[in-house]
Design an enzyme around this catalytic site. Structure first.
Site, short mmCIF file in Angstrom:
data_model
loop_
_atom_site.label_atom_id
_atom_site.label_comp_id
_atom_site.label_asym_id
_atom_site.label_seq_id
_atom_site.Cartn_x
_atom_site.Cartn_y
_atom_site.Cartn_z
CB SER A 257 8.60 -25.52 -72.77
OG SER A 257 9.55 -25.45 -71.73
CG HIS B 253 5.32 -24.43 -75.74
ND1 HIS B 253 5.68 -25.72 -76.02
CD2 HIS B 253 6.48 -23.73 -75.58
CE1 HIS B 253 7.00 -25.81 -76.03
NE2 HIS B 253 7.50 -24.62 -75.76
CD GLU C 170 3.38 -28.47 -77.49
OE1 GLU C 170 3.33 -29.70 -77.58
OE2 GLU C 170 4.07 -27.87 -76.62
CG ASN D 144 9.67 -29.18 -74.87
OD1 ASN D 144 10.51 -29.30 -75.74
ND2 ASN D 144 9.27 -28.01 -74.43
#
Length: 259
Positions: A87, A108, A120, A158
């Protein structure tokens, strides 16, 4: 996972999760039975190496991830693709530790994966076009929506989400609001489905701290400095839901704020 007893726990968790989906009419029993039959637990990397695509999903620790790829290398076919579910960690760095950086990519998956639609996709410098095309097709075959992110610390989700959680912890640390007040304010004032401190507990405070450290080290910007209170909670082992305590205490019938 390195512990064999976790295999049984994982299969039980998957079965319980899918049973809930059946009870809610999201999937039918035949879907569940078919999915469970497609999961084949193994205790060694030899079987995983026979796959066309191997996805690493270990804890957010770069050295552990590199060790996994190193151990997997002797078992991979020449055409096998490698992916990481990291992440936050550099895909380019992870890829450089393997024997196939051109066939390495970031996939991800958002957590919890059964309910979250996004994947992602992150290309390293060496990732070739064919690998990217296969990764996109694979994610879409699972019914997911893809978002392309450049290989910068924490990518897109993130990079935005975890500093918000860190800022909420600073807000608590500085006495601006209590745990309950902060989470209530963000749920009702910003229409978030879960308050940031509750979300931090759900993600795991050790993971939140790891991502903040990746951002702070990788971008050298003081706005990404982990909150000292976050560090203290992790040092105490209060990592959130998985540990029974974080910003909430989960050991009773209902979660209770710890501050």
């Amino acid at each position: 996972d390195i512990a064999p007893d976790r295999i049984a726990e994982a299969l039980a968790h998957v079965e319980q999760s899918m049973a809930r989906q059946v009870s809610r009419g999201i999937i039918n029993q035949a879907d569940m039975d078919g999915a469970l039959k497609r999961i084949r637990p193994v205790e060694g990397l030899e079987a995983i190496g026979k796959a066309d695509l191997a996805i690493e999903a270990a804890t957010e620790n770069e050295e552990i991830k590199k060790e996994i790829f190193k151990a997997l290398r002797p078992h991979l076919s020449a055409t096998a693709l490698l992916a990481s579910n990291t992440s936050s960690i550099s895909i380019t760095r992870l890829a450089s530790s393997t024997d196939r950086p051109e066939r390495f990519i970031g996939l991800h998956f958002m957590n919890p994966v059964p309910r979250m639609n996004l994947v992602e996709i992150i290309r390293g410098i060496a990732t070739d076009a064919k690998t990217y095309e296969i990764a996109v097709a694979f994610a879409k075959s699972l019914g997911k929506t893809t978002a392309n992110a450049e290989d910068f610390p924490a990518f897109i989700v993130n990079r935005i989400l975890v500093p918000m959680i860190n800022e909420a912890i600073y807000t608590l640390y500085e006495g601006v609001g209590t745990v309950d007040a902060i989470d209530t304010a963000m749920k009702l004032g910003a229409n978030h489905p879960m308050g940031p401190l509750e979300l931090g507990d759900f993600i795991g405070l050790d993971t939140v701290l790891s991502i903040m450290n990746v951002l702070y080290d990788g971008l050298a910007d003081s706005k990404y400095r982990p909150c000292p209170l976050l560090v203290k909670y992790v040092e105490a082992g209060w990592l959130g839901r998985k540990a029974g305590r974080g910003f909430y205490d989960y050991r009773g019938e209902h979660p209770v704020p710890t501050r």
